[in-house]
Motif scaffolding. Structure first.
Motif, mmCIF file in Angstrom:
data_model
loop_
_atom_site.group_PDB
_atom_site.id
_atom_site.type_symbol
_atom_site.label_atom_id
_atom_site.label_comp_id
_atom_site.label_asym_id
_atom_site.label_seq_id
_atom_site.Cartn_x
_atom_site.Cartn_y
_atom_site.Cartn_z
ATOM 1 N N THR A 161 -13.737 10.443 49.415
ATOM 2 C CA THR A 161 -14.637 9.999 48.349
ATOM 3 C C THR A 161 -16.075 10.362 48.692
ATOM 4 O O THR A 161 -16.397 10.674 49.842
ATOM 5 C CB THR A 161 -14.538 8.477 48.119
ATOM 6 O OG1 THR A 161 -14.873 7.809 49.331
ATOM 7 C CG2 THR A 161 -13.159 8.073 47.636
ATOM 8 N N ASP A 163 -19.639 8.721 48.822
ATOM 9 C CA ASP A 163 -20.233 7.392 48.876
ATOM 10 C C ASP A 163 -21.745 7.513 48.972
ATOM 11 O O ASP A 163 -22.263 8.154 49.882
ATOM 12 C CB ASP A 163 -19.686 6.615 50.075
ATOM 13 C CG ASP A 163 -18.172 6.490 50.018
ATOM 14 O OD1 ASP A 163 -17.656 6.110 48.958
ATOM 15 O OD2 ASP A 163 -17.507 6.779 51.037
ATOM 16 N N LYS A 167 -22.093 3.012 46.034
ATOM 17 C CA LYS A 167 -21.012 3.366 45.114
ATOM 18 C C LYS A 167 -20.081 4.364 45.787
ATOM 19 O O LYS A 167 -20.502 5.169 46.613
ATOM 20 C CB LYS A 167 -21.559 3.984 43.828
ATOM 21 C CG LYS A 167 -22.288 3.018 42.935
ATOM 22 C CD LYS A 167 -22.636 3.684 41.625
ATOM 23 C CE LYS A 167 -23.343 2.706 40.705
ATOM 24 N NZ LYS A 167 -23.661 3.302 39.421
ATOM 25 N N SER A 168 -18.829 4.301 45.398
ATOM 26 C CA SER A 168 -17.827 5.243 45.887
ATOM 27 C C SER A 168 -17.288 6.009 44.685
ATOM 28 O O SER A 168 -16.826 5.407 43.716
ATOM 29 C CB SER A 168 -16.704 4.489 46.597
ATOM 30 O OG SER A 168 -15.809 5.396 47.182
#
Length: 187
Positions: A161, A163, A167-168
Motif C-alpha cells: 500500500t 501510506d 492514510k493507506s
C-alpha cells in the motif's frame, strides 16, 4: 553497465531537459508543498525546503541508475514539471517511472501524454529497456486514465500500500514491455 548519457529529448509541445540545480526555484518549491499536487507522490513530505529540493536534485543528477528530466514547455519557455525514469536495473534492463506536472495550468492539456510517449521512446529505443513498471495509487484517477491511454498494461492491485498523511491507499501495478511497445508502434 554505465548509464548512457543524454542531452535532451525534443517533443512537439515540450522538451525533456536533464535536470539542473538552476531550476530549483520558489515556483518549484510551491509545487512540492502543494498538498493537492503532491497527494500521491511519495517523495513529497510536509514542509519541503529549498535545501531539501537541492539535496534531492543532487542525488538524481549524480545517480547512475536514474534519468531525471525537467519538463520544459516550448512555447511558454518555462519549467512545468519533472519526470524520472528510474531507478533502472541495468542487469535486468527494467525501470520504474514517475511524473509530476507541477504547474496546474498545464493539467489536462496533453502534456503528460506527450511526456509518456517521449519516455517510452527513450527507454525502449535508446536505452533498450526490457520493461517499464511502476505502482500507482488506485484512487489517482487521472494517472490511471493516462497510463491506460498510453497503452500500459494494468496488472491489478498490489498487496503493498501507499501510506501518507495517516492514510493507506491501494496500489495498482502498471507495466509495458519493449516487445509490447514495438508491437504497438508497428500496428
Amino acid at each position: 553497465m554505465k548509464k548512457p548519457s543524454i542531452k535532451s529529448i525534443k517533443g512537439h509541445k515540450i522538451n525533456l531537459e536533464p535536470f539542473s540545480k538552476n531550476l530549483i526555484s520558489n515556483k518549484y518549491l510551491e509545487w512540492m508543498n502543494d498538498k493537492d499536487t503532491t497527494k500521491f507522490i511519495d517523495k513529497a513530505k510536509d514542509n519541503i525546503s529549498l535545501n531539501d529540493l537541492n539535496i534531492f536534485a543532487e542525488s538524481m543528477i549524480a545517480s547512475n541508475s536514474d534519468y531525471f528530466f525537467a519538463i520544459m514547455h516550448k512555447d511558454k519557455q518555462c519549467h512545468i514539471g519533472n519526470v524520472r525514469l528510474g531507478p533502472i536495473d541495468f542487469n535486468l534492463m527494467k525501470s520504474n517511472f514517475g511524473i509530476l506536472i507541477g504547474d496546474k495550468s498545464f493539467h489536462g492539456c496533453g502534456v503528460a501524454t506527450e511526456v509518456l510517449e517521449l519516455i517510452k521512446h527513450f527507454g525502449f529505443n535508446y536505452l533498450q529497456l526490457e520493461q517499464i513498471h511502476f505502482p500507482v495509487v488506485k484512487e489517482h484517477t487521472s494517472a490511471m486514465r493516462l497510463y491506460a491511454k498510453t497503452k500500459f498494461l494494468c496488472l491489478g492491485e498490489m498487496e503493498k500500500t501507499f501510506d501518507k498523511n495517516g492514510k493507506s491507499w491501494k496500489l495498482v501495478e502498471w507495466t509495458m514491455s519493449n516487445l509490447d511497445y514495438k508491437k504497438d508502434k508497428n500496428e
